[in-house]
Design a protein around this motif. Structure first.
Motif, PDB file in Angstrom:
ATOM      1  N   VAL A  12      29.420  22.903   0.791  1.00 40.90           N
ATOM      2  CA  VAL A  12      29.575  24.308   1.161  1.00 40.90           C
ATOM      3  C   VAL A  12      30.816  24.461   2.029  1.00 40.90           C
ATOM      4  O   VAL A  12      30.886  23.899   3.125  1.00 40.90           O
ATOM      5  N   ILE A  13      31.806  25.199   1.530  1.00 43.53           N
ATOM      6  CA  ILE A  13      32.961  25.552   2.343  1.00 43.53           C
ATOM      7  C   ILE A  13      32.569  26.808   3.110  1.00 43.53           C
ATOM      8  O   ILE A  13      32.481  27.901   2.551  1.00 43.53           O
ATOM      9  N   ASP A  14      32.281  26.647   4.380  1.00 40.85           N
ATOM     10  CA  ASP A  14      31.698  27.722   5.193  1.00 40.85           C
ATOM     11  C   ASP A  14      32.679  28.895   5.287  1.00 40.85           C
ATOM     12  O   ASP A  14      33.850  28.726   5.633  1.00 40.85           O
ATOM     13  N   GLY A  15      32.186  30.085   4.950  1.00 42.97           N
ATOM     14  CA  GLY A  15      33.021  31.277   5.050  1.00 42.97           C
ATOM     15  C   GLY A  15      34.025  31.424   3.927  1.00 42.97           C
ATOM     16  O   GLY A  15      35.044  32.097   4.093  1.00 42.97           O
ATOM     17  N   PHE A  16      33.773  30.824   2.754  1.00 45.25           N
ATOM     18  CA  PHE A  16      34.749  30.837   1.657  1.00 45.25           C
ATOM     19  C   PHE A  16      34.327  31.860   0.603  1.00 45.25           C
ATOM     20  O   PHE A  16      33.637  31.544  -0.357  1.00 45.25           O
ATOM     21  N   GLY A  17      34.728  33.097   0.801  1.00 42.88           N
ATOM     22  CA  GLY A  17      34.428  34.167  -0.142  1.00 42.88           C
ATOM     23  C   GLY A  17      35.565  34.377  -1.121  1.00 42.88           C
ATOM     24  O   GLY A  17      36.705  33.999  -0.882  1.00 42.88           O
ATOM     25  N   GLU A  34      34.890  24.089   9.710  1.00 42.91           N
ATOM     26  CA  GLU A  34      36.123  24.533  10.363  1.00 42.91           C
ATOM     27  C   GLU A  34      36.811  25.698   9.648  1.00 42.91           C
ATOM     28  O   GLU A  34      37.585  26.430  10.269  1.00 42.91           O
ATOM     29  N   THR A  35      36.556  25.883   8.353  1.00 43.92           N
ATOM     30  CA  THR A  35      37.067  27.079   7.694  1.00 43.92           C
ATOM     31  C   THR A  35      36.476  28.334   8.336  1.00 43.92           C
ATOM     32  O   THR A  35      37.184  29.316   8.596  1.00 43.92           O
ATOM     33  N   ASP A  36      35.180  28.295   8.595  1.00 45.76           N
ATOM     34  CA  ASP A  36      34.514  29.434   9.216  1.00 45.76           C
ATOM     35  C   ASP A  36      35.045  29.687  10.622  1.00 45.76           C
ATOM     36  O   ASP A  36      35.261  30.836  11.024  1.00 45.76           O
ATOM     37  N   ARG A  81      45.582  28.312   9.848  1.00 47.55           N
ATOM     38  CA  ARG A  81      44.676  27.196  10.109  1.00 47.55           C
ATOM     39  C   ARG A  81      43.631  27.093   8.996  1.00 47.55           C
ATOM     40  O   ARG A  81      43.305  25.985   8.552  1.00 47.55           O
ATOM     41  N   TYR A  82      43.133  28.223   8.549  1.00 56.17           N
ATOM     42  CA  TYR A  82      42.167  28.223   7.449  1.00 56.17           C
ATOM     43  C   TYR A  82      42.774  27.495   6.250  1.00 56.17           C
ATOM     44  O   TYR A  82      42.132  26.644   5.615  1.00 56.17           O
ATOM     45  N   GLY A  83      44.021  27.820   5.924  1.00 57.32           N
ATOM     46  CA  GLY A  83      44.667  27.188   4.790  1.00 57.32           C
ATOM     47  C   GLY A  83      44.833  25.693   4.961  1.00 57.32           C
ATOM     48  O   GLY A  83      44.630  24.911   4.011  1.00 57.32           O
ATOM     49  N   ARG A  84      45.203  25.244   6.151  1.00 58.09           N
ATOM     50  CA  ARG A  84      45.352  23.807   6.389  1.00 58.09           C
ATOM     51  C   ARG A  84      44.023  23.076   6.208  1.00 58.09           C
ATOM     52  O   ARG A  84      43.979  21.965   5.664  1.00 58.09           O
ATOM     53  N   ILE A  85      42.929  23.716   6.660  1.00 67.76           N
ATOM     54  CA  ILE A  85      41.611  23.081   6.504  1.00 67.76           C
ATOM     55  C   ILE A  85      41.211  23.051   5.030  1.00 67.76           C
ATOM     56  O   ILE A  85      40.609  22.076   4.550  1.00 67.76           O
ATOM     57  N   LEU A  86      41.565  24.096   4.281  1.00 70.24           N
ATOM     58  CA  LEU A  86      41.307  24.080   2.840  1.00 70.24           C
ATOM     59  C   LEU A  86      42.029  22.911   2.179  1.00 70.24           C
ATOM     60  O   LEU A  86      41.467  22.249   1.295  1.00 70.24           O
ATOM     61  N   GLU A  87      43.264  22.647   2.590  1.00 70.85           N
ATOM     62  CA  GLU A  87      43.991  21.522   1.998  1.00 70.85           C
ATOM     63  C   GLU A  87      43.305  20.193   2.334  1.00 70.85           C
ATOM     64  O   GLU A  87      43.215  19.303   1.474  1.00 70.85           O
TER      65      GLU A  87
END
Length: 415
Positions: free
Chosen positions: A8-13, A298-300, A310-316
């Motif tokens: 689960v990628i938290d907060g990934f809509g 950490e995405t959330d 920062r969201y993008g870096r964590i996605l990578e």
């Protein structure tokens, strides 16, 4: 059977649900995935590098110039509505694991101050209204307040500084509040703040008042301790318990270890994304069948901090972990299910979750086709898909079903 990993990628809509604007009309424009991709292309001068998510078919459910247009793996791809009110991690994960959370009670702490104060007093605590506002100061150190990070009235918090008292005393306050709270979740939070907690109290939406937890420094300063005390649920009819009773080893990683109930599970709580992914890979490398449920938190947190870069870096970082998982999950019985629990658009102009559809990306080693899935009306269908992959009786879950398209023309992988 084989190994099934639900990550689960938290907060990934991937775009607002039709009712997303009921509380905040501007949330109808929410699109966490698309807006993060757009922002990072501009801020970094390059597209985000998300090859694993692209190969899993994210670009099919959220088309974007920076995502591959078609999957390169044998996948089933769709999207899910949340299936519960609001947008909340606890309700999202409980629903995903098979609970029926469609009747979550919404209540502000200010509407229940008398009964909460009475319960705390009966348990031997000293209780007072904080500064005359609708939140409580307990034993001179613990604030009981509305949670400002979820939608109004979904959760309450009991928060304290670990320099003032140990976490078990904060937890004791939260447990007493839980006995009378009508809401889905009471959260005990202990951390290291940049100053007195009273300096971070603010008004929230819908008449709520609470602690601005991200502003306190709790998430930045290390040593954070959290316990989620949920409403009564029949956990025996959720996926982890079903798997454990069938003799399948269960590992809960990251925030999933904090909020899901399964006495037999191995728990690996962590917040740092690298640590979360390392625990997940370790569980997958163990011999035999397995259910692993992982939350990348950490995405959330980046969404709450309204930090799209920062969201993008964590996605990578997450994408790199997914690539490693894909390499390990290579038997026909293995499954990797990547999804979200709600949205958290860091560009929307507020620090709350956003009510969005989430992707459902399923890697199916050995399959010859990429299969489109129908829209799922609830995250519980994700749990049902995971149960099916493990050979479990999906009817034993309290909620959720396996839905497939009928007479659907599918395409070869990579087409």
């Amino acid at each position: 059977m084989g190994k099934t990993v639900v990550l689960v990628i938290d907060g990934f809509g991937i775009g607002a649900m039709p009712d997303a604007g009921a509380l905040r009309p501007g949330d109808l424009a929410a699109d966490t995935c698309g807006h993060v991709l757009d922002h990072c292309r501009s801020a970094l001068g390059r597209p985000l590098r998300l090859p694993a998510l692209g190969s899993l078919g994210l670009g099919l459910v959220r088309p974007h110039r920076d995502l591959a247009g078609g999957p390169a793996l044998p996948v089933a791809v769709g999207r899910a509505a949340l299936g519960y009110p609001g947008a909340d991690t606890f309700a999202g994960h409980q629903t995903m694991m098979g609970a029926d959370f469609s009747r979550v009670t919404v209540a502000r702490l200010g509407e229940h101050l008398d009964e909460v104060s009475s319960a705390l007093g009966a348990a031997g605590h000293a209780v007072e209204r904080w500064d005359g506002r609708p939140l409580l100061l307990v034993d001179g150190s613990v604030l009981v307040h509305d949670n400002l990070e979820a939608d109004p009235g979904i959760n309450w918090n009991a928060s304290g500084r670990l320099t003032d008292l140990p976490f078990d005393r904060i937890l004791a306050v939260a447990r007493t509040v839980r006995t009378v709270a009508p809401v889905a979740r009471v959260i005990a939070v202990g951390g290291h703040a940049d100053g007195p907690l009273g300096a971070y109290v603010r008004d929230g939406d819908g008449g709520t008042v609470g602690l601005d937890t991200p502003a306190t420094g709790f998430y930045r300063n290390g040593g954070l301790e959290v316990r989620h005390l949920g409403a009564d649920l029949d956990h025996t009819r959720q996926l982890p318990e079903l798997a454990a009773r069938a003799g399948i080893p269960v590992t809960l990683v990251g925030k999933a270890a904090d909020i899901l109930v399964c006495e037999a599970a191995v728990r690996r709580p962590a917040v740092d994304t690298a640590e979360v992914l390392a625990h997940t890979l370790e569980a997958v490398r163990a011999p035999g069948d397995a259910l692993v449920v992982t939350n990348v938190q950490e995405t959330d947190l980046a969404g709450h901090q309204q930090d799209a870069e920062r969201y993008g870096r964590i996605l990578e970082r997450t994408d790199a972990g997914l690539a490693a998982l894909i390499g390990l999950l290579d038997r026909p019985g293995d499954r990797l299910i990547v999804t979200g629990d709600h949205g958290n658009d860091p560009t929307i102009g507020h620090a709350h979750h956003t009510r969005e559809y989430v992707p459902v990306l399923i890697h199916r080693p050995g399959a010859a086709w990429a299969e489109p899935l129908p829209d799922a009306p609830t995250l519980a269908d994700v749990g049902a898909l995971a149960a099916q992959s493990l050979g479990l009786d999906t009817g034993a879950l309290a909620n959720g079903a396996v839905r497939t398209r009928t007479a659907t023309r599918t395409a070869p992988v990579g087409s």
